[in-house]
Design a protein around this motif. Structure first.
Motif, PDB file in Angstrom:
ATOM      1  N   LEU A  10       0.793  -1.143  -0.040  1.00  0.00           N
ATOM      2  CA  LEU A  10      -0.011  -0.022   0.140  1.00  0.00           C
ATOM      3  C   LEU A  10       0.725   1.277   0.166  1.00  0.00           C
ATOM      4  CD1 LEU A  10      -2.168  -1.001   3.167  1.00  0.00           C
ATOM      5  CD2 LEU A  10      -3.035  -0.762   0.719  1.00  0.00           C
ATOM      6  N   PRO A  11       0.302   2.603  -0.531  1.00  0.00           N
ATOM      7  CA  PRO A  11       0.794   3.476  -0.233  1.00  0.00           C
ATOM      8  C   PRO A  11       0.559   4.107   1.145  1.00  0.00           C
ATOM      9  CG  PRO A  11      -1.096   3.860  -1.606  1.00  0.00           C
ATOM     10  CD  PRO A  11      -1.066   2.505  -1.199  1.00  0.00           C
ATOM     11  N   GLY A  12       1.351   4.766   1.827  1.00  0.00           N
ATOM     12  CA  GLY A  12       1.066   5.324   3.302  1.00  0.00           C
ATOM     13  C   GLY A  12       2.343   5.788   3.850  1.00  0.00           C
ATOM     14  N   ILE A  13       2.483   5.420   5.273  1.00  0.00           N
ATOM     15  CA  ILE A  13       3.498   5.527   6.271  1.00  0.00           C
ATOM     16  C   ILE A  13       3.767   4.406   6.840  1.00  0.00           C
ATOM     17  CG2 ILE A  13       4.164   7.003   8.185  1.00  0.00           C
ATOM     18  CD1 ILE A  13       2.315   9.119   7.575  1.00  0.00           C
ATOM     19  N   VAL A  43      -2.659   4.228   6.184  1.00  0.00           N
ATOM     20  CA  VAL A  43      -3.309   4.966   5.379  1.00  0.00           C
ATOM     21  C   VAL A  43      -4.787   5.054   5.812  1.00  0.00           C
ATOM     22  CG1 VAL A  43      -3.630   2.999   3.569  1.00  0.00           C
ATOM     23  CG2 VAL A  43      -3.392   5.372   3.044  1.00  0.00           C
ATOM     24  N   ALA A  71       3.164   2.067  -2.993  1.00  0.00           N
ATOM     25  CA  ALA A  71       2.625   0.767  -3.182  1.00  0.00           C
ATOM     26  C   ALA A  71       3.724  -0.009  -3.861  1.00  0.00           C
ATOM     27  CB  ALA A  71       1.439   0.265  -3.800  1.00  0.00           C
TER      28      ALA A  71
ATOM     29  N   LEU B  10      -8.019  -3.805   1.028  1.00  0.00           N
ATOM     30  CA  LEU B  10      -7.903  -2.941   2.264  1.00  0.00           C
ATOM     31  C   LEU B  10      -9.288  -2.507   2.293  1.00  0.00           C
ATOM     32  CD1 LEU B  10      -6.235  -1.267   4.095  1.00  0.00           C
ATOM     33  CD2 LEU B  10      -6.258   0.579   2.266  1.00  0.00           C
ATOM     34  N   PHE B  58      -6.297   1.066  -3.113  1.00  0.00           N
ATOM     35  CA  PHE B  58      -4.797   0.544  -3.114  1.00  0.00           C
ATOM     36  C   PHE B  58      -4.419  -0.838  -3.273  1.00  0.00           C
ATOM     37  CE2 PHE B  58      -5.058   4.580  -0.113  1.00  0.00           C
ATOM     38  CZ  PHE B  58      -4.908   5.196  -1.087  1.00  0.00           C
ATOM     39  N   LEU B  59      -5.241  -1.746  -2.625  1.00  0.00           N
ATOM     40  CA  LEU B  59      -4.945  -3.294  -2.590  1.00  0.00           C
ATOM     41  C   LEU B  59      -6.093  -4.011  -3.029  1.00  0.00           C
ATOM     42  CD1 LEU B  59      -2.732  -5.116  -1.307  1.00  0.00           C
ATOM     43  CD2 LEU B  59      -4.190  -5.006   0.983  1.00  0.00           C
ATOM     44  N   PHE B 105       0.555  -5.154  -7.604  1.00  0.00           N
ATOM     45  CA  PHE B 105       0.922  -3.977  -6.704  1.00  0.00           C
ATOM     46  C   PHE B 105       0.291  -2.811  -7.646  1.00  0.00           C
ATOM     47  CE2 PHE B 105       4.387  -6.270  -4.603  1.00  0.00           C
ATOM     48  CZ  PHE B 105       3.737  -6.145  -3.187  1.00  0.00           C
ATOM     49  N   LEU B 106      -0.373  -1.881  -6.934  1.00  0.00           N
ATOM     50  CA  LEU B 106      -0.845  -0.594  -7.464  1.00  0.00           C
ATOM     51  C   LEU B 106       0.399   0.124  -8.174  1.00  0.00           C
ATOM     52  CD1 LEU B 106      -3.202   1.277  -7.510  1.00  0.00           C
ATOM     53  CD2 LEU B 106      -2.252   2.420  -5.527  1.00  0.00           C
ATOM     54  N   THR B 209      -2.373  11.419   4.731  1.00  0.00           N
ATOM     55  CA  THR B 209      -2.856   9.960   4.704  1.00  0.00           C
ATOM     56  C   THR B 209      -4.340   9.889   5.409  1.00  0.00           C
ATOM     57  OG1 THR B 209      -1.982   9.728   7.330  1.00  0.00           O
ATOM     58  CG2 THR B 209      -0.761   8.904   5.320  1.00  0.00           C
ATOM     59  N   GLU B 210      -4.999  10.818   5.962  1.00  0.00           N
ATOM     60  CA  GLU B 210      -6.364  11.004   6.343  1.00  0.00           C
ATOM     61  C   GLU B 210      -7.035  11.392   5.155  1.00  0.00           C
ATOM     62  OE1 GLU B 210      -4.168  12.982   7.434  1.00  0.00           O
ATOM     63  OE2 GLU B 210      -4.150  12.830   9.646  1.00  0.00           O
ATOM     64  N   ALA B 211      -7.180  10.314   4.186  1.00  0.00           N
ATOM     65  CA  ALA B 211      -7.905  10.532   2.876  1.00  0.00           C
ATOM     66  C   ALA B 211      -8.693   9.348   2.528  1.00  0.00           C
ATOM     67  CB  ALA B 211      -7.072  10.874   1.705  1.00  0.00           C
ATOM     68  N   GLN B 291      -3.172   9.438  -4.310  1.00  0.00           N
ATOM     69  CA  GLN B 291      -2.522   8.488  -3.348  1.00  0.00           C
ATOM     70  C   GLN B 291      -1.915   9.606  -2.152  1.00  0.00           C
ATOM     71  OE1 GLN B 291       0.637   6.137  -4.579  1.00  0.00           O
ATOM     72  NE2 GLN B 291      -0.624   5.122  -6.130  1.00  0.00           N
ATOM     73  N   PRO B 292      -2.018   9.282  -1.056  1.00  0.00           N
ATOM     74  CA  PRO B 292      -1.310  10.039  -0.197  1.00  0.00           C
ATOM     75  C   PRO B 292       0.208  10.619  -0.574  1.00  0.00           C
ATOM     76  CG  PRO B 292      -2.023   7.902   1.071  1.00  0.00           C
ATOM     77  CD  PRO B 292      -2.320   7.956  -0.496  1.00  0.00           C
TER      78      PRO B 292
END
Lengths: 80, 325
Positions: A10-13, A43, A71, B10, B58-59, B105-106, B209-211, B291-292
Motif C-alpha cells: 500500500l501507499p502510506g506511512i 493509510v 505501493a 484494504l 490501493f490493494l 501492486f498498485l 494519509t487521512e484521505a 494517493q497519499p
C-alpha cells in the motif's frame, strides 16, 4: 540462501513498531517466520499489517521508520 | 452465487452511481469516487452504465468465480491477474468458473473499478446499491467486503460483453502530477483575507494519509488568515467556525484554518466549518485517484469554465460509448 524482499502492499506511512513506546516488530539479524508482522502501513486512518513473505533472517531495512512509501516499494531484505 | 471473496483487500465495497436525493436528510450521495471509471468499466462488460461494481482502493481483493463472467478493471492502474496470469486494465477479459481474479501492486492512481457482466446484485437501499459504511447502508450488509463473503451477479442488462473490448489510452483518465483541482471560490470565501486566498491557490499541497471516501485532507500549505470579526451567536470561537451550514459535495472546509478537506461521496451533510469554495464536479473523479503524499494544486475557475469542463467530460464519455458499443 536466497535474498527475498518484502514489498509494501500500500501507499502510506511505514512504521516498524506497533506503538511509539513499544519495541520494533523485528530488528536486523532477527529471524522471522513466514507471515510474521514486520511493520505497519498507515493509510486512510487505518493501520495495515505487513507480513513477511518467507521464513528467514532479516538482513536489512530498506526504508526508515515513519517513511512515506508507495505501493510496491521494497521495505525489508531477508535471507531465506 | 457467482463470486467468492477469498481476500478482501484494504477497503473493497459495492458501488454504483450513487444515492442522490437524501443529502438534506443527512444521507450522503455515496457511489463511486471515480464515476467516469465506473461507467467505462460497465460499458466494457456490456452492463448498463449505472450497474453496481466493486470499488477497491490501493490493494485489490482476491475473488474466486463460480460462474463464467466477463470482467473489466478501470480507474487506477492495478493490474488484474486471472489464475496468476496478468490481464490488461481498461479491457474486457473473460474469467471462467473456478478461476481466481487477483491483483498485482498498485502502479498509478488509487481506486480501481471491477465490473462483472450482469452487475453486482445486492438489494437496493433508497434506490442505490452503493455502500455507505458509516451508516451501514446499501452494498453487502452495509459494509466493506470480508473474506468468506459471497456475491451474486445480476442478469446482464446489455449486450454480452465482447472480451476484446478496450479503450484507447487517451480515455484512461488519471490525474497528472501535480494534480490540478479546479475550484469555484465561494460559499464563505469572504471570510478570508485577500492575500491569504491568493496564497491558497499559489501554494502546492500534499494529500495526507487521512484521505478516504468521506473526505480528502491536504497539508503542506500555509495557515489561512481570516477577516477579523466578532463571531456570531452559534458559531464557535475559532475564526474558521461559522454558524452551522449545509456542506455541498466537493466543498473545501479548513478546520482551524490549517488543513483543507475536500468532502467526497460519503461526507457529512452539514456543520460549523467555513468553506472557501467547491471543487468542480468534473475534477472530483480525480480526487478519488489521488494517493497519499501526491502533490496537488488548487486552481480558481468561474462557473462558465466549470460547465464547459462538464460538457467536455460528457463528450468524452459519448466517444467512449461509440467506441465500445
Amino acid at each position: 540462501m536466497a535474498t527475498k524482499i518484502v514489498y509494501s502492499p500500500l501507499p502510506g506511512i511505514f512504521y516498524r513498531r506497533p506503538a511509539p513506546d513499544e519495541p520494533p516488530y523485528v530488528r536486523e539479524n532477527d529471524t522471522c517466520a513466514e507471515g510474521d508482522v514486520i511493520g505497519l502501513i498507515e493509510v486512510m486512518k487505518s493501520f495495515h499489517e505487513v507480513n513477511s513473505v518467507v521464513s528467514g533472517k532479516v538482513t536489512k531495512f530498506l526504508v526508515e521508520n515513519e517513511a512515506t512509501v508507495i505501493a510496491g516499494q521494497p521495505l525489508v531484505e531477508l535471507e531465506a | 452465487m457467482s463470486i467468492r471473496v477469498l481476500g478482501s483487500g484494504l477497503a473493497t465495497s459495492v458501488q454504483d452511481l450513487g444515492r442522490p436525493g437524501y443529502y438534506h436528510l443527512g444521507i450522503p450521495i455515496s457511489g463511486a469516487m471515480d464515476r467516469y471509471a465506473l461507467r467505462v468499466a460497465n460499458m466494457l462488460v456490456g452492463n448498463s452504465e449505472d450497474a453496481a461494481v466493486l470499488e477497491t482502493v490501493f490493494l485489490g481483493p482476491e475473488l474466486e468465480f463460480t460462474e463464467d463472467a466477463v470482467v473489466a478493471v478501470t480507474g487506477a492502474q492495478l493490474p488484474p491477474k486471472v489464475d496468476g496470469v496478468q490481464r490488461e486494465t481498461w479491457t474486457a477479459f473473460s474469467v471462467k468458473s473456478g478461476q481466481t481474479l487477483s491483483f498485482d501492486f498498485l502502479q498509478h492512481g488509487a481506486r480501481a473499478y471491477i465490473a462483472v457482466s450482469g452487475g453486482i446484485d445486492v438489494p437496493l437501499a433508497l434506490g442505490s446499491r452503493s455502500t455507505y459504511t458509516l451508516g451501514a447502508l446499501g452494498g453487502l450488509a452495509g459494509r466493506n467486503l470480508q473474506s468468506g463473503d459471497e456475491l451474486h451477479t445480476g442478469i446482464s442488462q446489455g449486450k454480452v460483453g465482447n472480451t476484446r473490448r478496450s479503450v484507447p489510452d487517451k480515455f484512461k483518465r488519471l490525474p497528472d502530477s501535480p494534480a490540478c483541482l479546479r475550484v469555484i471560490p465561494g460559499l464563505y470565501w469572504h471570510r478570508l483575507q485577500e492575500q491569504s486566498g491568493q496564497r491558497f491557490f499559489a501554494e502546492t499541497w500534499k494529500v495526507a494519509t487521512e484521505a478516504d471516501r468521506i473526505g480528502y485532507r491536504f497539508r503542506g500549505g500555509s495557515p489561512l488568515d481570516f477577516v477579523e470579526r466578532e463571531q456570531p451567536f452559534g458559531a464557535g470561537s475559532d475564526p474558521s467556525n461559522i454558524v452551522d451550514s449545509c456542506y455541498p459535495y466537493g466543498s473545501i472546509q479548513v478546520p482551524g484554518g490549517t488543513e483543507p478537506i475536500v468532502l467526497h461521496r460519503d461526507a457529512v451533510s452539514g456543520g460549523g466549518y467555513f468553506m472557501l469554495g467547491t471543487v468542480i464536479s468534473t475534477d472530483m473523479d480525480y480526487i478519488g485517484q489521488l494517493q497519499p503524499n501526491m502533490e496537488v494544486q488548487f486552481m480558481p475557475v468561474d462557473m462558465e469554465t466549470a460547465l464547459s469542463a462538464r460538457r467536455d467530460r460528457k463528450a468524452m464519455l459519448d466517444e467512449v460509448r461509440r467506441l465500445v458499443s
